[in-house]
Design an enzyme around this catalytic site. Structure first.
Site, short mmCIF file in Angstrom:
data_model
loop_
_atom_site.label_atom_id
_atom_site.label_comp_id
_atom_site.label_asym_id
_atom_site.label_seq_id
_atom_site.Cartn_x
_atom_site.Cartn_y
_atom_site.Cartn_z
N TYR A 286 -7.62 -4.09 -2.93
CA TYR A 286 -7.66 -3.11 -1.83
C TYR A 286 -9.07 -3.12 -1.24
O TYR A 286 -10.01 -2.55 -1.80
CB TYR A 286 -7.30 -1.71 -2.32
CG TYR A 286 -7.36 -0.66 -1.22
CD1 TYR A 286 -6.74 -0.88 0.00
CD2 TYR A 286 -8.06 0.52 -1.40
CE1 TYR A 286 -6.81 0.06 1.02
CE2 TYR A 286 -8.13 1.48 -0.38
CZ TYR A 286 -7.50 1.24 0.82
OH TYR A 286 -7.57 2.17 1.83
N ASP B 270 2.97 4.05 5.39
CA ASP B 270 2.90 3.45 6.72
C ASP B 270 2.75 1.94 6.64
O ASP B 270 2.61 1.26 7.65
CB ASP B 270 1.75 4.06 7.53
CG ASP B 270 0.44 4.14 6.76
OD1 ASP B 270 0.39 3.63 5.63
OD2 ASP B 270 -0.53 4.72 7.28
N HIS B 271 2.80 1.40 5.42
CA HIS B 271 2.83 -0.05 5.18
C HIS B 271 4.22 -0.46 4.71
O HIS B 271 4.87 0.29 3.97
CB HIS B 271 1.84 -0.46 4.09
CG HIS B 271 0.40 -0.27 4.44
ND1 HIS B 271 -0.45 -1.32 4.68
CD2 HIS B 271 -0.35 0.85 4.56
CE1 HIS B 271 -1.67 -0.85 4.94
NE2 HIS B 271 -1.62 0.47 4.87
N ASP C 278 -3.84 -5.08 0.34
CA ASP C 278 -4.20 -4.59 1.66
C ASP C 278 -5.65 -4.99 1.89
O ASP C 278 -6.57 -4.41 1.32
CB ASP C 278 -4.03 -3.06 1.71
CG ASP C 278 -4.47 -2.46 3.02
OD1 ASP C 278 -4.93 -3.21 3.91
OD2 ASP C 278 -4.36 -1.22 3.17
N GLU D 21 -3.96 1.95 -2.84
CA GLU D 21 -4.06 3.37 -2.47
C GLU D 21 -3.12 4.22 -3.32
O GLU D 21 -2.36 5.05 -2.81
CB GLU D 21 -3.80 3.58 -0.98
CG GLU D 21 -5.01 3.29 -0.12
CD GLU D 21 -4.99 4.03 1.21
OE1 GLU D 21 -5.57 5.13 1.27
OE2 GLU D 21 -4.39 3.49 2.17
N ASN E 25 0.88 -1.17 0.00
CA ASN E 25 0.00 0.00 0.00
C ASN E 25 0.92 1.22 0.00
O ASN E 25 1.66 1.44 0.96
CB ASN E 25 -0.89 -0.01 1.24
CG ASN E 25 -1.84 1.17 1.30
OD1 ASN E 25 -1.46 2.30 1.04
ND2 ASN E 25 -3.09 0.92 1.68
#
Length: 285
Positions: A128, A275-276, A173, A36, A8
């Protein structure tokens, strides 16, 4: 051997500014599934052009013509968006889940059939899943509707693989931590979206009834984590207070060829382009 990565990217344009192109040149996965993406098509094309250059510089491809991009932009501006790039020959592409027509469900599911070095054709799906929100019933309804549509398509992919057709792997994700091994603070999150019993039951069905294999968990065994996502609040990353919500679910025959996995926390820590952390699995196909 081939490598398949899922990550992601938390906005492709922001990730480009924060170093994702450098990561591409260092790692050059054969298939790279991104979620994303959240960017319009001209920007996506331009950034993927940079990836192609990095792959060529690394010797992974001879020219940009050896690079295939499959993507779908979400019809809701600034939301979702999935992309899949490959330096393997692509022989088929499909977009979206049948039966889902709302704008909010777009940019969440694409399938690409790739030919491996051993001349197998496998289906790689980039997924996703809606995040959901227990304070917003509509968002939970959207998530469950999407998961129900997934079950139909997963059944078709399972049946095809079981009867001598293409093996498949779903990468992405999924916004669900399956068991307490997949989340640092399980008890505190039992009533939060992403760890609700109703959500986790879908993963149970994928593994039991639909016979898909959680490839990373199969390789890692029953250990705590490793996680793939950390909140940007507080010191969640530094303290490894994470969730495992990024997966590769494969049909059994393909899962048996998996040889190892890497969750690359370095870009999360050093570059913070997401943040992944990217999850890469090596398959012998």
């Amino acid at each position: 051997m081939i490598t398949i990565t899922t990550s992601n990217v938390n906005g492709l344009r922001a990730a480009d500014r924060k170093g994702i192109t450098t990561w591409a040149g260092r790692n050059t996965p054969n298939v790279w599934c991104m979620q994303e993406v959240r960017a319009p098509q001209p920007d996506i094309d331009a950034i993927f052009g940079k990836f192609a250059f990095e792959y060529a510089q690394a010797g992974a491809i001879d020219s940009a013509e050896d690079f295939t991009l499959t993507n779908e932009v979400c019809r809701v501006k600034g939301r979702a968006g999935v992309a899949l790039l490959s330096d393997l020959p692509v022989v088929g592409q499909r977009y979206g889940l049948p039966g889902l027509t709302e704008d909010v469900d777009s940019g969440r599911w694409i399938e690409t059939d790739v030919r491996t070095p051993q001349s197998y054709v496998i289906t790689v799906v980039c997924v996703y899943v809606h995040a959901g929100n227990t304070d917003d019933p509509l968002k939970m309804e959207q998530k469950y509707r999407f998961l129900d549509a997934m079950l139909v398509r997963m059944g078709e992919l399972r049946d095809e693989a079981a009867h001598g057709g293409r093996q498949a792997v779903l990468c992405g994700d999924f916004n669900i931590a399956h068991t307490p091994l997949d989340i640092k603070n399980a008890k505190a999150n039992e009533k939060h979206a992403g760890f609700l019993p109703e959500e986790r039951a879908y993963v149970d069905r994928w593994l039991d009834e639909y016979e898909f294999v959680d490839v990373m968990r199969d390789l890692a065994g029953d250990i705590q984590g490793p996680y793939t996502w950390w909140s940007q609040r507080g010191r969640a990353f530094d303290n490894n207070v994470g969730w495992r919500i990024d997966y590769q679910f494969a049909t059994p025959e393909l899962a048996e060829t998996a040889r190892g996995f890497v969750i690359d926390k370095a870009p999360t820590y050093e570059m913070r382009w997401s943040d992944h952390a990217p999850l890469t699995i090596t398959y012998d196909v």
